[in-house]
Write an enzyme that holds these catalytic residues in place. Structure first.
Site, PDB file in Angstrom:
ATOM      1  N   GLY A   1     -34.051 -16.010 -12.203  1.00  0.00           N
ATOM      2  CA  GLY A   1     -34.668 -14.707 -12.472  1.00  0.00           C
ATOM      3  C   GLY A   1     -34.259 -14.201 -13.838  1.00  0.00           C
TER       4      GLY A   1
ATOM      5  N   THR B   1     -32.354 -12.211 -16.990  1.00  0.00           N
ATOM      6  CA  THR B   1     -30.978 -12.163 -17.499  1.00  0.00           C
ATOM      7  C   THR B   1     -30.267 -10.912 -16.980  1.00  0.00           C
ATOM      8  OG1 THR B   1     -31.687 -13.401 -19.433  1.00  0.00           O
ATOM      9  CG2 THR B   1     -29.608 -12.226 -19.639  1.00  0.00           C
TER      10      THR B   1
ATOM     11  N   GLU C   1     -30.332 -19.527 -13.633  1.00  0.00           N
ATOM     12  CA  GLU C   1     -31.537 -20.020 -14.315  1.00  0.00           C
ATOM     13  C   GLU C   1     -32.281 -18.782 -14.815  1.00  0.00           C
ATOM     14  OE1 GLU C   1     -32.437 -23.082 -14.916  1.00  0.00           O
ATOM     15  OE2 GLU C   1     -31.012 -24.186 -13.684  1.00  0.00           O
TER      16      GLU C   1
ATOM     17  N   CYS D   1     -41.216 -19.042 -17.252  1.00  0.00           N
ATOM     18  CA  CYS D   1     -39.966 -18.862 -18.008  1.00  0.00           C
ATOM     19  C   CYS D   1     -39.902 -19.774 -19.222  1.00  0.00           C
ATOM     20  CB  CYS D   1     -38.764 -19.106 -17.110  1.00  0.00           C
ATOM     21  SG  CYS D   1     -38.796 -20.733 -16.357  1.00  0.00           S
TER      22      CYS D   1
ATOM     23  N   VAL E   1     -30.659  -9.278 -14.093  1.00  0.00           N
ATOM     24  CA  VAL E   1     -30.165  -9.459 -12.719  1.00  0.00           C
ATOM     25  C   VAL E   1     -29.143 -10.604 -12.678  1.00  0.00           C
ATOM     26  CG1 VAL E   1     -30.812  -9.892 -10.320  1.00  0.00           C
ATOM     27  CG2 VAL E   1     -32.266  -8.463 -11.736  1.00  0.00           C
TER      28      VAL E   1
HETATM   29  P1  NAD Z   1     -37.482 -11.109  -9.552  1.00  0.00           P
HETATM   30  O1  NAD Z   1     -37.755  -9.665  -9.768  1.00  0.00           O
HETATM   31  O2  NAD Z   1     -38.273 -11.836  -8.529  1.00  0.00           O
HETATM   32  O3  NAD Z   1     -35.946 -11.270  -9.264  1.00  0.00           O
HETATM   33  C1  NAD Z   1     -35.355 -12.504  -8.937  1.00  0.00           C
HETATM   34  C2  NAD Z   1     -34.444 -12.295  -7.753  1.00  0.00           C
HETATM   35  O4  NAD Z   1     -33.494 -11.284  -8.034  1.00  0.00           O
HETATM   36  C3  NAD Z   1     -35.184 -11.860  -6.501  1.00  0.00           C
HETATM   37  O5  NAD Z   1     -34.725 -12.601  -5.397  1.00  0.00           O
HETATM   38  C4  NAD Z   1     -34.873 -10.384  -6.389  1.00  0.00           C
HETATM   39  O6  NAD Z   1     -34.840  -9.941  -5.054  1.00  0.00           O
HETATM   40  C5  NAD Z   1     -33.504 -10.288  -7.005  1.00  0.00           C
HETATM   41  N1  NAD Z   1     -33.241  -8.990  -7.625  1.00  0.00           N
HETATM   42  C6  NAD Z   1     -34.094  -8.269  -8.409  1.00  0.00           C
HETATM   43  N2  NAD Z   1     -33.500  -7.119  -8.816  1.00  0.00           N
HETATM   44  C7  NAD Z   1     -32.241  -7.130  -8.313  1.00  0.00           C
HETATM   45  C8  NAD Z   1     -31.137  -6.230  -8.377  1.00  0.00           C
HETATM   46  N3  NAD Z   1     -31.199  -5.087  -9.069  1.00  0.00           N
HETATM   47  N4  NAD Z   1     -29.998  -6.555  -7.720  1.00  0.00           N
HETATM   48  C9  NAD Z   1     -29.914  -7.717  -7.025  1.00  0.00           C
HETATM   49  N5  NAD Z   1     -30.934  -8.595  -6.926  1.00  0.00           N
HETATM   50  C10 NAD Z   1     -32.081  -8.320  -7.534  1.00  0.00           C
HETATM   51  O7  NAD Z   1     -37.722 -11.931 -10.840  1.00  0.00           O
HETATM   52  P2  NAD Z   1     -37.567 -11.507 -12.314  1.00  0.00           P
HETATM   53  O8  NAD Z   1     -36.131 -11.258 -12.569  1.00  0.00           O
HETATM   54  O9  NAD Z   1     -38.573 -10.492 -12.715  1.00  0.00           O
HETATM   55  O10 NAD Z   1     -38.043 -12.928 -12.930  1.00  0.00           O
HETATM   56  C11 NAD Z   1     -38.536 -13.051 -14.171  1.00  0.00           C
HETATM   57  C12 NAD Z   1     -37.449 -13.590 -15.079  1.00  0.00           C
HETATM   58  O11 NAD Z   1     -36.942 -14.787 -14.527  1.00  0.00           O
HETATM   59  C13 NAD Z   1     -37.925 -13.937 -16.451  1.00  0.00           C
HETATM   60  O12 NAD Z   1     -36.963 -13.519 -17.373  1.00  0.00           O
HETATM   61  C14 NAD Z   1     -38.016 -15.446 -16.423  1.00  0.00           C
HETATM   62  O13 NAD Z   1     -37.867 -16.037 -17.679  1.00  0.00           O
HETATM   63  C15 NAD Z   1     -36.901 -15.782 -15.508  1.00  0.00           C
HETATM   64  N6  NAD Z   1     -37.157 -17.060 -14.873  1.00  0.00           N
HETATM   65  C16 NAD Z   1     -36.318 -18.082 -15.155  1.00  0.00           C
HETATM   66  C17 NAD Z   1     -36.567 -19.318 -14.600  1.00  0.00           C
HETATM   67  C18 NAD Z   1     -35.682 -20.488 -14.872  1.00  0.00           C
HETATM   68  O14 NAD Z   1     -35.795 -21.451 -14.136  1.00  0.00           O
HETATM   69  N7  NAD Z   1     -34.821 -20.461 -15.860  1.00  0.00           N
HETATM   70  C19 NAD Z   1     -37.665 -19.484 -13.765  1.00  0.00           C
HETATM   71  C20 NAD Z   1     -38.478 -18.404 -13.507  1.00  0.00           C
HETATM   72  C21 NAD Z   1     -38.210 -17.179 -14.048  1.00  0.00           C
END
Ligand code: NAD
Length: 455
Positions: free
Chosen positions: A188, A190, A210, A244, A192
């Site tokens: 997800g 950076t 990741e 990502c 979080v």
């Molecule tokens: P998201 O909002 O789905 O969050 C990911 C996870 O974190 C979820 O399970 C969610 O429940 C949890 N979460 C969210 N907010 C939280 C909080 N405040 N406290 C605790 N847990 C929490 O996804 P996102 O963060 O919007 O994803 C997008 C980002 O992820 C982009 O920056 C993308 O580049 C990155 N990403 C990285 C990869 C990789 O493999 N490196 C893959 C996909 C996405």
């Protein structure tokens, strides 16, 4: 909200019962996971389309087939990867057995992201199961249709004592993160990622993060313009840029920019038709909040291609922006949408300086026929991965590590690394009471003397 302390405790008791240790059990569970996806392909594809209005082709290729292949690849190699290793030893250990045992961590938390909600959640789970862990699976609530389907199907296919799904949002995840896990695998943002790392500190739990970041793309004047345009447009606009590893911005000269933009206009028409909004092959932005963040970027620089939006449909046209300044808001955070800004540089050295002045990206793309330029980007920059003359495809090579560095993450997986991530390499020295072995090692015992120092 469920009682997560109890859930983790019962998973831990199951782990210590030894249930997940036998190879046959792990193989059976991975086969079951594969069966779950195979038997429910059409439901999964439907759920992915509900969440992202994504086409069946992308659902199958980028998520379903990808995750099935992860299972198959793991099943093909699991016995070889799980086998104890016997590293080299010196004469001092000549009578001893020196072994590295692959020890599962215990109870693992896998948290997925919404943009590829199936494979980003389940591909790490394959590694965690293969390694012999119990797993708590937390899909992203933002892709709610897929998350609900995972929560529904996992208990029907996998062992209920060992593998559990938590469906929920921030409050549930916050509560979950208070528990003691033996490993956390998070995908997800950076932001979080930091929260997860902080939570993991309490128990010194090892983590894989990741994360994301701004993946730059350099194009020079030796690059094949038609092929570069095809690969750039594809990599940027699959999943509407919510990838990502999507190219985040382009660095090139003004001359290259003009040629690439001209060709990309043609390619966008070829892929998505006169009006991309009507194309069934272009996804929508996941939520209104995400749409609004992206729409605000459209006033940065000048629109060279696209630029139209439809808030009702959460639609953003494939858009190229020129005359963007490095200080503009679009250059301050990962875009994660179908907008591609161009920044002009005079040469590869200027591009490398630009990249090195910023956080280490997840991927770096460079298009050039010149092998000196290619090597320059590989050797003079830091990133999770590099892909020369294409986009995204490095992800599909299962013998390459996938992971970030610095602010784009820590740790890596895919292929063998998916297995290695979830085991502790336990170094074991097995000695005997052999008389000669004891004699060889006896110089370590007091009383010490100058003569003993020579051994
Ligand atoms: P998201 O909002 O789905 O969050 C990911 C996870 O974190 C979820 O399970 C969610 O429940 C949890 N979460 C969210 N907010 C939280 C909080 N405040 N406290 C605790 N847990 C929490 O996804 P996102 O963060 O919007 O994803 C997008 C980002 O992820 C982009 O920056 C993308 O580049 C990155 N990403 C990285 C990869 C990789 O493999 N490196 C893959 C996909 C996405």
């Amino acid at each position: 909200m469920s009682n997560y302390a109890e859930m983790v405790q019962s998973a831990r008791e199951t782990f210590y019962s030894g249930k997940t240790r036998p190879m046959d059990f792990r193989i059976k569970q991975i086969k079951q996971l594969r069966k779950m996806i195979e038997e429910n392909k059409s439901d999964f594809s439907g759920a992915l389309s509900t969440d992202l209005r994504r086409t069946k082709f992308e659902n199958y290729v980028l998520e379903l087939d990808f995750t099935i292949n992860e299972c198959t690849h793991m099943l093909r190699h699991i016995k070889e990867w799980a086998a104890p290793e016997r590293p080299s030893k010196t004469w001092v250990n000549i009578f001893d057995d020196v072994v590295i045992h692959k020890e599962p961590y215990g109870v693992v938390l896998v948290m997925g992201a919404w943009n590829y909600p199936l494979q980003l959640t389940l591909a790490p789970v394959v590694g965690a199961i293969a390694a012999g862990n119990c797993v708590i699976i937390k899909p992203s609530e933002v892709a709610s249709a897929v998350a609900k389907l995972i929560a529904d199907l996992v208990p029907k296919y996998l062992d209920n004592e060992c593998y559990k799904v938590v469906y929920g949002g921030v409050p549930e995840t916050t509560e979950l993160l208070k528990q003691k896990f033996d490993y956390i695998f998070y995908t997800g943002s950076t932001t979080v990622g930091r929260i997860v790392r902080e939570a993991s500190n309490k128990y010194l739990t090892p983590v894989t993060l990741e994360l994301g970041g701004k993946s730059p793309t350099y194009i020079d004047n030796t690059a094949d313009v038609p092929i570069t345009a095809k690969r750039l447009v594809w990599g940027k606009f699959i999943n509407a840029g919510q990838t990502c590893i999507a190219p985040d911005y382009v660095l090139c000269t003004k001359e290259v920019q003009d040629k690439i933009i001209e060709e990309c206009k043609r390619v966008i028409k070829e892929y998505y038709g006169e009006d991309p909004k009507q194309s069934p092959d272009l996804c929508r932005i996941i939520t209104t909040k995400h749409f609004q963040r992206l729409a605000a970027f459209l006033s940065n620089g000048e629109v060279a291609i696209g630029g139209r939006t439809d808030p009702g449909e959460k639609y953003i046209e494939p858009t190229f922006l020129i005359n963007v300044k490095p200080t503009d808001p679009i250059m301050q955070e990962e875009i994660f949408g179908p907008i591609l800004p161009f920044i002009n540089v005079n040469n590869a050295y200027e591009a490398i300086k630009f990249i090195n002045e910023r956080e280490k990206p997840l991927v770096l793309y460079a298009f050039s026929k010149d092998s000196a330029v290619q090597n320059l980007f590989i050797s003079q920059t830091q990133s999770g991965a590099v892909c020369i003359n294409d986009t995204i495809l490095q992800y599909s090579v299962d013998t390459l590590p996938f992971g970030g560095v610095g602010m784009s993450g820590m740790g890596a997986y895919h292929g063998k690394l998916s297995y290695d991530t979830f085991v502790h390499p336990k170094g074991c020295l097995l000695r005997t009471f052999n008389f000669i072995g004891e004699f060889v090692g006896s110089s370590r015992y007091p009383p010490y003397s100058e003569t003993k120092l020579k051994f």
